[in-house]
Design an enzyme around this catalytic site. Structure first.
Site, short mmCIF file in Angstrom:
data_model
loop_
_atom_site.label_atom_id
_atom_site.label_comp_id
_atom_site.label_asym_id
_atom_site.label_seq_id
_atom_site.Cartn_x
_atom_site.Cartn_y
_atom_site.Cartn_z
N TYR A 40 -25.35 -67.23 111.71
CA TYR A 40 -26.53 -67.04 112.56
C TYR A 40 -26.07 -67.29 114.00
CZ TYR A 40 -31.50 -67.67 113.92
OH TYR A 40 -32.75 -67.57 114.48
N THR A 96 -45.09 -51.39 104.27
CA THR A 96 -45.07 -49.93 104.30
C THR A 96 -45.61 -49.30 103.02
OG1 THR A 96 -42.82 -49.82 103.41
CG2 THR A 96 -43.05 -49.95 105.80
N LEU A 97 -45.62 -50.05 101.92
CA LEU A 97 -46.04 -49.49 100.64
C LEU A 97 -47.36 -50.06 100.13
CD1 LEU A 97 -42.61 -49.55 98.74
CD2 LEU A 97 -43.61 -47.69 100.09
N GLY A 98 -47.75 -51.21 100.62
CA GLY A 98 -48.98 -51.84 100.15
C GLY A 98 -49.17 -53.19 100.81
N ILE A 134 -49.75 -57.12 100.01
CA ILE A 134 -49.62 -58.16 98.97
C ILE A 134 -50.79 -59.12 99.12
CG2 ILE A 134 -48.19 -60.03 98.08
CD1 ILE A 134 -45.76 -58.50 99.25
N PRO A 165 -50.14 -54.59 108.49
CA PRO A 165 -50.42 -55.93 107.95
C PRO A 165 -49.87 -57.02 108.86
CG PRO A 165 -49.66 -54.47 106.21
CD PRO A 165 -49.42 -53.75 107.51
N SER A 171 -45.30 -64.03 113.01
CA SER A 171 -44.06 -64.64 113.48
C SER A 171 -42.87 -63.68 113.45
CB SER A 171 -43.73 -65.88 112.65
OG SER A 171 -43.55 -65.55 111.29
#
Length: 525
Positions: free
Chosen positions: A439, A254-256, A258, A121, A126
């Site tokens: 960060y 990894t699972l679906g 959205i 997907p 980005s």
């Protein structure tokens, strides 16, 4: 807006915002030993891509066009930019899909599963952690979801909206604006990332406190998996077992896939105020930020810049730490709340500059530098500089030690890798009552042709020190492929067992983004 602007195929953002050659040279002057001129940007027509290995049915919205394949080869990490600049497109997808409906997504997954084609997907592309780049040997399809970009329904009574997963940040906000509403989620990648990408990576927004993570804004999700469509109920809260939405939030494709989400909205803010506060050292500044985070005042912006970061962004040149504070509200003036925040900062030794005497200027300077920094990173990459950013989170009792240890050990690692000292700066992007999210930015001179290997060495060193200190491998950049070693250490093993079982149940052919979060598990089609 964003859809008509020309996107850079090799680097961050828009083509017209890339740094010109002379600015690249000027930036590189802070690091001795870099080349005199920037590396030229390759022309796509001059590059050779491997031939496509797939032959999708003509009824599917799929292209094998070289330009589309090149633009979907990598995300936007430093190592992605360097490989693209060198013309290395060996890992290009075999095809790019552009579904316009959820039914298109279903049909594409059905075909890919039957043909043994990996599906990755792709929202705005980005990712800075290798999340949209397949590194296996199988044929693969980049599933570009930006055609699913509509706000389908607005519920003004509940203050929520049903939004398709491929909507880029500006696109969804443009559609919410006539309703006087906003999602109020503004990551640095806002212009070039999608709602589905934010959800799949548990993204953090620009706002430093309270509702900054996309998780907090989710009412329900609709997800297409190879095993069927999952749609949770719209509810303000529920104690009915483990949350089905939590299974897919952070699942990184990894699972679906959205395709839609009901998202909690807010009224658009009308009142805003900001100030900046200077501190002589990080110890006092951290104490002030902790007091603010634990005060319940919930500033929209609470960015602490260490001296190096303040200098790099132009917020200060006096060797001080700078705290940028901002407050906003849709309902009432906020000057009183800003005064309470600045009083807390003064109580910890801060020197406050409010609007009118430099406070707003410092906040605006930081914001401009914040949005410009990815383009600066690309300009430095063209000069063979090594540029790395990594973020983490820890509890307050360990914050000072983490800050000092990371700067010292990563600084030593940079010198060992590059042969010269580099810059190791830090800012706090988000703060919580129990801890901050530091960060770090690393900039060092690289060797032409060795930049990726050197970046990998610095990345490995950063992952190791964070793991040893018990800090998260990522606060908001996701795991992808680059953070897998650190994630494997952070993740409890019983949870890993459950995640593998969920993967096997929802994606039995193992076609969805293999290698992210857990090891790939492919079965024959």
């Amino acid at each position: 807006m964003t859809r008509t602007a020309e996107r850079s195929w090799w680097g961050w953002g828009r083509v017209d915002q890339a740094l010109p050659d002379d600015e690249c040279v000027s930036l590189a002057a802070m690091l001795p030993g870099l080349p005199d001129r920037p590396r030229p940007v390759p022309r796509l027509p001059d590059l050779a891509l491997p031939p496509s290995r797939v032959d999708p049915p003509s009824s599917l919205p799929v292209t094998t066009d070289d330009d589309a394949r090149a633009a979907h080869t990598y995300g936007k990490a430093y190592r992605d930019v360097v490989r693209a600049l060198s013309g290395d497109l060996r890992a290009a997808p075999d095809a790019v899909a552009a579904p316009g409906t959820e039914d298109d997504v279903v049909r594409l997954l059905d075909w890919a599963g039957s043909a043994g084609v990996v599906v990755v997907p792709f929202g705005g592309g980005s990712s800075v952690v290798g999340g949209v780049e397949y590194r296996g040997a199988d044929p693969w399809l980049s599933l570009d979801l930006t055609g699913l970009d509509r706000v389908l329904e607005v519920d003004p009574v509940s203050r929520a909206a049903r939004i398709q997963g491929g909507a880029l940040g500006p696109v969804l906000e443009e559609q919410l604006r006539p309703h006087g509403l906003t999602l109020r989620h503004f990551p640095q990648s806002f212009e070039f990332s999608t709602l589905g990408g934010w959800l799949a990576t548990r993204a953090g927004g620009h706002y430093a406190t309270l509702y900054t993570h996309i998780d907090d804004l989710v009412e329900s999700l609709r997800v297409v998996t190879p095993a069927g469509v999952s749609e949770s109920w719209r509810l303000p809260g529920s104690g009915a077992g483990p949350s089905p939405d939590r299974l897919f939030l952070g699942s990184e494709g990894t699972l679906g896939v959205i395709t839609e989400a009901w998202m909690r909205l807010q009224d658009r803010p009308r009142f805003k105020a900001s100030a900046s506060v200077a501190f002589a050292d990080m110890t006092a500044a951290m104490a002030a930020v902790r007091a603010i985070a634990q005060s319940g005042l919930h500033p929209a912006n609470c960015r602490l810049l260490d001296p190096g970061e303040a200098a790099l962004s132009g917020a200060s040149t006096a060797g001080e730490c700078v705290l940028v504070l901002g407050v906003e509200s849709a309902a009432h003036p906020v000057d009183g709340r800003l005064a309470e925040l600045t009083d807390l900062a003064r109580a910890h030794g801060g020197s406050v500059a409010a609007a009118g005497d430099g406070g707003t200027d410092a906040a605006d300077t930081w914001r401009s530098a914040f949005l410009r920094m990815p383009y600066v990173r690309d300009g430095l990459a063209r000069m063979s500089a090594i540029v790395e950013t990594f973020e983490t989170a820890c509890t307050w009792d360990r914050a000072e030690e983490l800050y000092a240890t990371v700067r010292a050990e990563i600084g030593a690692a940079v010198e060992e890798v590059t042969g010269a000292p580099g810059l190791v700066n830090c800012r706090f992007t988000h703060v919580y009552p129990d801890g901050p999210a530091p960060y770090f930015t690393v900039i060092a001179a690289g060797r032409p042709g060795s930049e990726v290997a050197m970046w990998d060495d610095v990345k490995t060193a950063a992952s190791e020190v964070l793991g040893r200190l018990g800090a998260t491998i990522t606060h908001h950049h996701a795991v992808g492929r680059d953070h897998r070693p650190g994630y494997d250490r952070q993740r409890p093993e019983p949870f890993a067992v459950a995640l593998r079982a969920a993967k096997a149940a929802l994606d039995p052919a193992g076609i969805l983004n293999p290698g992210v979060l857990i090891d790939p598990c492919r079965t024959a089609p």
